[in-house]
Design an enzyme around this catalytic site. Structure first.
Site, short mmCIF file in Angstrom:
data_model
loop_
_atom_site.label_atom_id
_atom_site.label_comp_id
_atom_site.label_asym_id
_atom_site.label_seq_id
_atom_site.Cartn_x
_atom_site.Cartn_y
_atom_site.Cartn_z
N GLN A 9 9.74 6.91 -7.75
CA GLN A 9 9.05 7.65 -8.80
C GLN A 9 7.55 7.32 -8.84
O GLN A 9 6.73 8.17 -9.18
CB GLN A 9 9.68 7.34 -10.17
CG GLN A 9 11.12 7.79 -10.28
CD GLN A 9 11.27 9.27 -9.94
OE1 GLN A 9 10.52 10.11 -10.43
NE2 GLN A 9 12.23 9.58 -9.09
N GLU A 10 7.18 6.09 -8.47
CA GLU A 10 5.75 5.73 -8.40
C GLU A 10 5.04 6.71 -7.48
O GLU A 10 3.95 7.20 -7.78
CB GLU A 10 5.57 4.31 -7.85
CG GLU A 10 6.14 3.25 -8.76
CD GLU A 10 5.89 1.83 -8.27
OE1 GLU A 10 5.14 1.64 -7.30
OE2 GLU A 10 6.45 0.91 -8.88
N GLY B 291 0.79 -1.23 0.00
CA GLY B 291 0.00 0.00 0.00
C GLY B 291 0.82 1.27 0.00
O GLY B 291 0.32 2.33 0.40
N SER B 292 2.06 1.22 -0.51
CA SER B 292 2.85 2.46 -0.47
C SER B 292 2.33 3.50 -1.44
O SER B 292 2.41 4.70 -1.17
CB SER B 292 4.33 2.16 -0.73
OG SER B 292 4.54 1.70 -2.03
N LEU C 51 -4.56 -6.02 -20.78
CA LEU C 51 -3.78 -5.97 -19.54
C LEU C 51 -2.57 -5.04 -19.71
O LEU C 51 -1.77 -5.23 -20.63
CB LEU C 51 -3.30 -7.38 -19.18
CG LEU C 51 -2.48 -7.50 -17.90
CD1 LEU C 51 -3.32 -7.21 -16.68
CD2 LEU C 51 -1.84 -8.88 -17.81
N HIS D 38 1.96 0.76 -13.27
CA HIS D 38 2.68 -0.44 -13.71
C HIS D 38 4.17 -0.11 -13.76
O HIS D 38 4.57 0.89 -14.37
CB HIS D 38 2.19 -0.87 -15.09
CG HIS D 38 2.86 -2.13 -15.56
ND1 HIS D 38 2.51 -3.38 -15.09
CD2 HIS D 38 3.88 -2.32 -16.42
CE1 HIS D 38 3.29 -4.29 -15.65
NE2 HIS D 38 4.13 -3.67 -16.46
N THR E 83 -7.87 -0.40 -19.63
CA THR E 83 -8.77 -0.90 -20.67
C THR E 83 -8.73 -2.43 -20.60
O THR E 83 -8.06 -3.00 -19.73
CB THR E 83 -8.32 -0.44 -22.08
OG1 THR E 83 -7.00 -0.98 -22.31
CG2 THR E 83 -8.31 1.07 -22.20
N GLN F 52 10.22 2.71 -7.38
CA GLN F 52 9.10 2.99 -6.45
C GLN F 52 9.10 4.44 -5.98
O GLN F 52 8.03 5.02 -5.79
CB GLN F 52 9.14 2.03 -5.26
CG GLN F 52 8.47 0.71 -5.64
CD GLN F 52 7.91 -0.04 -4.46
OE1 GLN F 52 8.48 0.00 -3.38
NE2 GLN F 52 6.82 -0.75 -4.67
C1 GRF Z 1 4.13 -1.27 -7.20
O1 GRF Z 1 5.45 -1.49 -7.47
C2 GRF Z 1 3.34 -1.17 -8.48
O2 GRF Z 1 4.07 -0.65 -9.53
C3 GRF Z 1 2.97 -2.60 -8.73
O3 GRF Z 1 2.75 -3.15 -7.47
C4 GRF Z 1 3.51 -2.45 -6.50
C5 GRF Z 1 2.59 -2.01 -5.41
O4 GRF Z 1 3.24 -1.48 -4.32
N1 GRF Z 1 1.85 -2.68 -9.63
P1 GRF Z 1 2.41 -0.84 -3.14
O5 GRF Z 1 1.40 -1.88 -2.66
O6 GRF Z 1 1.75 0.40 -3.62
O7 GRF Z 1 3.43 -0.57 -2.08
#
Ligand code: GRF
Length: 224
Positions: A184-185, A23-24, A155, A120, A152, A182
């Site tokens: 950058q996520e 859940g980061s 996948l 992703h 969409t 991560q």
């Molecule tokens: C992330 O690396 C995301 O890109 C992938 O799953 C991971 C989820 O991490 N789809 P978190 O649960 O948000 O920490």
């Protein structure tokens, strides 16, 4: 009448965030909501797995949490139908898949078409599917990254909204690369959610649009 109108005006866009693990990304978005940078309300955080760390993190933030445990359903269709019922109770404007590790049925995807985002860990369309960091390392790529895209029926195939690139260095392994990606996520997902709730980010089904202008296939690209 006036009171009703005021109540309507005060209603913020509603987010439902789906998780399966740590859940980061949910936390990164929740932080921005709490600070007021994202002007929205998190209506619920829903996990398909009980007892994941992300549920506790959401509860610690006083967010409403729910579990729809996929192992309790005989088929993918039944699970998705139950998940849709759960999501729809919260009447979300945006469904945010944040590390939600389930393949979704076409009915599910169609229901939230244009208002469901996913993150992703690759520079899509490169490396759809799993083990993206490993695959980028094995291919000898010089760069890797992460993409937020509309969902969409294909996948990891929907229109890209934002990408962040990261370099791959000699000596990188899956863990070092994952942690660089991560970071950058947690930057780009809140930005995408913010743009969506501001009404700036949308999709025509083929491309993502920012302020009404079609984005390139990559989406907006941010360097690290
Ligand atoms: C992330 O690396 C995301 O890109 C992938 O799953 C991971 C989820 O991490 N789809 P978190 O649960 O948000 O920490």
């Amino acid at each position: 009448m006036i009171e009703e109108r005021n109540a309507e005006q005060e209603q913020k866009p509603r987010l439902v965030i789906l998780i399966s693990g740590s859940g980061s990304n949910m936390e990164a978005i929740a932080d921005q909501v709490r600070k007021g940078d994202i002007d929205a309300e998190i209506a619920a955080v829903i996990s398909n797995r009980p007892e994941v760390a992300g549920l506790q993190k959401a509860a610690d933030r006083d967010l409403e949490t729910q579990v729809v445990d996929h192992t309790q359903f005989a088929s993918r269709d039944e699970f998705d139908a139950a998940l849709m019922r759960m999501i729809d109770q919260y009447q979300p404007d945006l469904v945010v898949l944040a590390g939600f590790m389930r393949i979704l049925t076409p009915d599910f995807v169609r229901r939230y078409q244009g208002r469901m985002l996913n993150i992703h860990p690759s520079l899509l369309p490169k490396y759809q599917g799993l083990n993206t960091h490993q695959r980028a390392l094995e291919a000898g790529d010089a760069k890797h990254g992460v993409t937020v895209h509309f969902v969409t029926e294909e996948l990891d195939g929907g229109p890209n909204a934002i990408q962040a690139e990261v370099p791959i260095f000699d000596g990188d392994d899956v863990d070092s690369l994952r942690s660089r990606v991560q970071k950058q996520e947690h930057v780009i997902y809140p930005i995408a959610v913010k743009w969506f709730v501001q009404g700036r980010l949308s999709t025509d089904g083929k491309q993502a649009l920012l302020d009404g202008t079609q984005l390139p296939a990559s989406g907006v690209v941010l360097g690290s």
